[in-house]
Enzyme design. Sequence first.
Site, short mmCIF file in Angstrom:
data_model
loop_
_atom_site.label_atom_id
_atom_site.label_comp_id
_atom_site.label_asym_id
_atom_site.label_seq_id
_atom_site.Cartn_x
_atom_site.Cartn_y
_atom_site.Cartn_z
N SER A 21 -0.77 -2.35 -4.95
CA SER A 21 -0.72 -3.66 -4.30
C SER A 21 -2.12 -4.03 -3.83
O SER A 21 -3.03 -4.13 -4.65
CB SER A 21 0.29 -3.64 -3.14
OG SER A 21 0.46 -4.93 -2.59
N THR A 22 -2.32 -4.22 -2.54
CA THR A 22 -3.63 -4.62 -2.02
C THR A 22 -4.70 -3.59 -2.41
O THR A 22 -4.56 -2.41 -2.14
CB THR A 22 -3.58 -4.74 -0.49
OG1 THR A 22 -2.47 -5.54 -0.11
CG2 THR A 22 -4.87 -5.35 0.05
N HIS A 48 1.35 -5.78 -7.52
CA HIS A 48 1.84 -6.95 -6.79
C HIS A 48 0.87 -8.12 -6.96
O HIS A 48 -0.24 -8.10 -6.43
CB HIS A 48 1.99 -6.64 -5.30
CG HIS A 48 3.00 -5.57 -5.02
ND1 HIS A 48 3.02 -4.89 -3.82
CD2 HIS A 48 4.02 -5.08 -5.76
CE1 HIS A 48 4.03 -4.01 -3.84
NE2 HIS A 48 4.64 -4.11 -5.01
N MET A 141 -0.15 -2.42 0.70
CA MET A 141 0.60 -2.60 1.93
C MET A 141 2.08 -2.34 1.69
O MET A 141 2.58 -2.47 0.58
CB MET A 141 0.42 -4.03 2.45
CG MET A 141 -1.00 -4.38 2.86
SD MET A 141 -1.17 -6.11 3.39
CE MET A 141 -0.16 -6.07 4.88
N ASP A 144 6.84 -0.33 -0.85
CA ASP A 144 7.41 -0.44 -2.19
C ASP A 144 7.16 0.85 -2.96
O ASP A 144 6.09 1.45 -2.84
CB ASP A 144 6.79 -1.63 -2.92
CG ASP A 144 7.46 -1.91 -4.25
OD1 ASP A 144 8.63 -1.50 -4.44
OD2 ASP A 144 6.82 -2.53 -5.11
#
Length: 207
Positions: A21-22, A48, A141, A144
């Site tokens: 993600s991030t 993401h 973050m 997930d």
Amino acid sequence: MSRKSCDIINKDNQIVVIASSTGGPRALMHVLPGLPGNLNAPVLIVQHMPAGFTKSLSARLDTMSSLHVVEAEDGMTIKKGCAYMAKGGLHMELKRRCTGEELRLFDGEPREGVKPCANYLFESLAASGYERIICVVLTGMGADSKNGIRSLKDSKQIVVVTQNKETCAVYGMPRAIDLAGLTDESVPLDKVAETIIKYVGVMKDGC
């Protein structure tokens, strides 16, 4: 299954799944170029991202990597030597078909606040033909991947690799896996590719 059971699993029947993600695009640009084109497993990626961004990211990764990296399309049959990135704004699952393992992309509400959500992909692997799943959770973050990976523990041989705290842009997703006791190895970003290769190996000549 215990770690020792890795020795009796057919290592030609395995898949790698990477979730991020991030900070993930940068992390993927370290990991994917480190994987050989004859990696002995297909690679599925959930990053993401909103719609419109994963196509250019997968194209960029393709130019940097020995693996063929593509943005996933609904109905694609996956194969070794290729990496498939979930399309931004859609969830991705793997479905077992008579013609092979096939990707399914679908719209739906965000889960864990994101779309695509890696939990859907991990959960779908329980019904796949793959015996062994190498689960890789990179910077990001939230939590997930945690529930999806946990759901595989009773049905598949899994190996779980997380990016360590010191090299994460955001130590969220890996932290959730680590705290849940699901992690087999936590490694720096620059060691993720070689750790994947250690578990997966490469295809024999002619395969």
